[in-house]
Design a protein around this motif. Structure first.
Motif, PDB file in Angstrom:
ATOM      1  N   GLU A 284       0.835  -1.209   0.000  1.00 53.80           N
ATOM      2  CA  GLU A 284       0.000   0.000   0.000  1.00 53.80           C
ATOM      3  C   GLU A 284       0.870   1.260   0.000  1.00 53.80           C
ATOM      4  N   ARG A 288       0.779   3.889  -3.120  1.00 55.21           N
ATOM      5  CA  ARG A 288       0.406   5.303  -2.971  1.00 55.21           C
ATOM      6  C   ARG A 288       1.545   6.207  -3.459  1.00 55.21           C
ATOM      7  N   ARG A 362     -14.594  -1.552  -9.950  1.00 56.28           N
ATOM      8  CA  ARG A 362     -14.621  -1.188  -8.533  1.00 56.28           C
ATOM      9  C   ARG A 362     -13.834   0.098  -8.293  1.00 56.28           C
ATOM     10  N   ALA A 363     -12.734   0.260  -8.994  1.00 59.03           N
ATOM     11  CA  ALA A 363     -11.959   1.503  -8.873  1.00 59.03           C
ATOM     12  C   ALA A 363     -12.775   2.702  -9.358  1.00 59.03           C
ATOM     13  N   HIS A 366     -15.382   3.623  -6.814  1.00 63.76           N
ATOM     14  CA  HIS A 366     -14.834   4.184  -5.573  1.00 63.76           C
ATOM     15  C   HIS A 366     -13.588   5.013  -5.900  1.00 63.76           C
ATOM     16  N   GLY A 368     -10.412   7.262  -6.061  1.00 62.62           N
ATOM     17  CA  GLY A 368      -9.437   7.678  -5.063  1.00 62.62           C
ATOM     18  C   GLY A 368      -9.178   6.674  -3.964  1.00 62.62           C
ATOM     19  N   GLU A 369      -9.874   5.508  -4.004  1.00 60.43           N
ATOM     20  CA  GLU A 369      -9.679   4.482  -2.975  1.00 60.43           C
ATOM     21  C   GLU A 369      -8.965   3.272  -3.584  1.00 60.43           C
ATOM     22  N   MET A 370      -7.956   2.779  -2.882  1.00 60.88           N
ATOM     23  CA  MET A 370      -7.237   1.612  -3.367  1.00 60.88           C
ATOM     24  C   MET A 370      -8.127   0.371  -3.288  1.00 60.88           C
ATOM     25  N   GLN A 371      -8.191  -0.396  -4.390  1.00 56.73           N
ATOM     26  CA  GLN A 371      -8.988  -1.618  -4.456  1.00 56.73           C
ATOM     27  C   GLN A 371      -8.052  -2.824  -4.537  1.00 56.73           C
ATOM     28  N   GLN A 390      -6.455   1.721  -8.536  1.00 55.87           N
ATOM     29  CA  GLN A 390      -6.998   2.972  -8.004  1.00 55.87           C
ATOM     30  C   GLN A 390      -7.101   3.994  -9.126  1.00 55.87           C
ATOM     31  N   THR A 391      -8.131   4.828  -9.053  1.00 54.49           N
ATOM     32  CA  THR A 391      -8.248   5.919 -10.018  1.00 54.49           C
ATOM     33  C   THR A 391      -7.249   7.026  -9.671  1.00 54.49           C
TER      34      THR A 391
END
Length: 410
Positions: A284, A288, A362-363, A366, A368-371, A390-391
């Motif tokens: 993670e 990021r 899913r990205a 959601h 900006g959220e890590m999938q 992630q987007t």
């Protein structure tokens, strides 16, 4: 058939003489995992000679030579099981009866035998599950008529030994059995291989989708029991829980066994989740950093190499908002040495669209959220992987940054 008195019970136990052998019924419990108790018993034939030496069921079934003789033995076994089941404290449970499908095909017997047997024993048809070895019957129309007959009587239908021999899923769709019993070979393989364990879970899921309940039979070890529970089987049968016995007795230990297995499974899930969380802390952090780098520099290759500090990272790729791949795959230097050139046609993602994949939609759902996906087989190289996605917004355009992590069985 003969009756023998049981000193511990007031009922009489039925035996039969057959070619100088004494035949008896044994019953093996079939347990419901969520109910934590037996919900059925499979009737199994046992044979001993006058010297008390047991003969295997295979030896017994080899005695009849003609279809007529095989049908006679098959009916004798069913009659024994029905009479002995009726004389015992079986409660609201099923009796599973095996049919010799081959002799039914050759003899095409009249349909009145079971009807008369129900009347003689006072067992209601809804308490009987007819087990059919569908791989033995090539005549589909007769097989369907046989199943229709037993359903009209009120019995349930089970397909036995699914997964052995030439079992096919098309028989499940066509026959629509109430229960499917998965052959011992599958649980034996799943007990030693994570790959077969995943296949077993997939088979159970497909059978459920077809509308049938699942019994996993032949469970002999704690590991196999845990695998059967994890595969989401409805019922379970095997020596690990209970061996076949003449007398049906209350097995209070099964509830304790299931509680023990569920506790083990819960601890293992906690351990696995903890280990996965530890692994993903590093991933993670790197992910990021890569997202931040890409959003600032728009340099996909450079951003991807940040992730390759993690040895599990295999490849990175960039998708647009509607799922089209915007750049070639960037592979980790660690992984390039392991690449299987036989899958070269799949290695390039040029012009590919991945909008149907969970890691994309899913990205998008959601932003900006890590999938993190569940493990799946990657079409890129036919290996198990997990995708982190992630987007990210660059120059007012939305992308989905993806990284595949190698997730082979340890």
């Amino acid at each position: 058939m003969q009756q023998t008195h049981d000193a511990e019970q007031t009922s009489l136990y039925v035996t039969a003489d057959y070619h100088h052998l004494t035949l008896t019924s044994h019953f093996q419990p079939i347990f419901s995992i969520p109910h934590r108790r037996p919900v059925g018993y499979e009737g199994l034939i046992r044979a001993v000679d006058p010297q008390g030496i047991p003969h295997s069921p295979l030896e017994l079934l080899a005695i009849p030579q003609s279809g007529k003789e095989k049908l006679s033995l098959d009916r004798l076994c069913r009659r024994l099981h029905m009479h002995n089941f009726a004389k015992q404290p079986n409660g609201e449970t099923w009796l599973f009866l095996n049919l010799n499908s081959q002799c039914l095909i050759s003899q095409r017997p009249d349909a009145g035998f079971m009807t008369a047997l129900f009347e003689q024993t006072d067992i209601t048809p809804r308490h009987v599950v007819m087990e059919i070895l569908e791989s033995e019957i090539d005549d589909r129309q007769y097989l369907l008529s046989l199943i229709r007959h037993f359903r009209q009587l009120g019995c349930l239908i089970a397909i036995d030994d699914f997964g052995a021999g030439h079992s096919n899923f098309d028989r499940i769709w066509e026959l629509e059995p109430d229960i499917v019993k998965i052959d011992r070979s599958m649980i034996r393989g799943a007990g030693t291989s994570s790959r077969v364990e995943r296949i077993l879970a997939g088979v159970v899921s497909l059978i459920h989708e077809a509308g049938s309940l699942v019994v996993i039979e032949g469970v002999e070890t704690e590991r196999e029991a845990l695998v059967a529970i994890a595969a989401n089987a409805d019922m379970i049968q095997g020596f690990y829980f209970a061996r076949p016995q003449q007398r049906i007795t209350q097995n209070l230990k099964f509830a304790e066994d299931i509680d023990h297995l569920l506790a083990i499974q819960q601890r293992q899930r906690f351990k696995n989740n903890h280990q996965m969380n530890q692994n993903f802390k590093k991933i993670e952090t790197l992910f990021r950093q890569a997202i931040s780098e890409f959003s600032i520099t728009n340099a996909f290759d450079t951003s991807s190499h940040i992730l390759f500090r993690e040895k599990r990272a295999v490849r990175c790729y960039l998708l647009d908002e509607v799922g089209f791949q915007m750049a070639r795959n960037v592979y980790s230097p660690h992984y390039q040495q392991k690449m299987d050139t036989r899958f070269t046609p799949l290695l390039s993602g040029d012009n590919a669209n991945w909008s149907h994949k969970h890691y994309h939609f899913r990205a998008i759902e959601h932003p900006g959220e890590m999938q993190v996906s569940r493990p799946y087989l990657s079409v890129a190289d036919s290996r198990m992987c997990i995708t982190v996605s992630q987007t990210v917004m660059v120059h007012n355009k939305l992308y989905v940054f993806c990284c595949d992590l190698d997730w082979q069985d340890d």
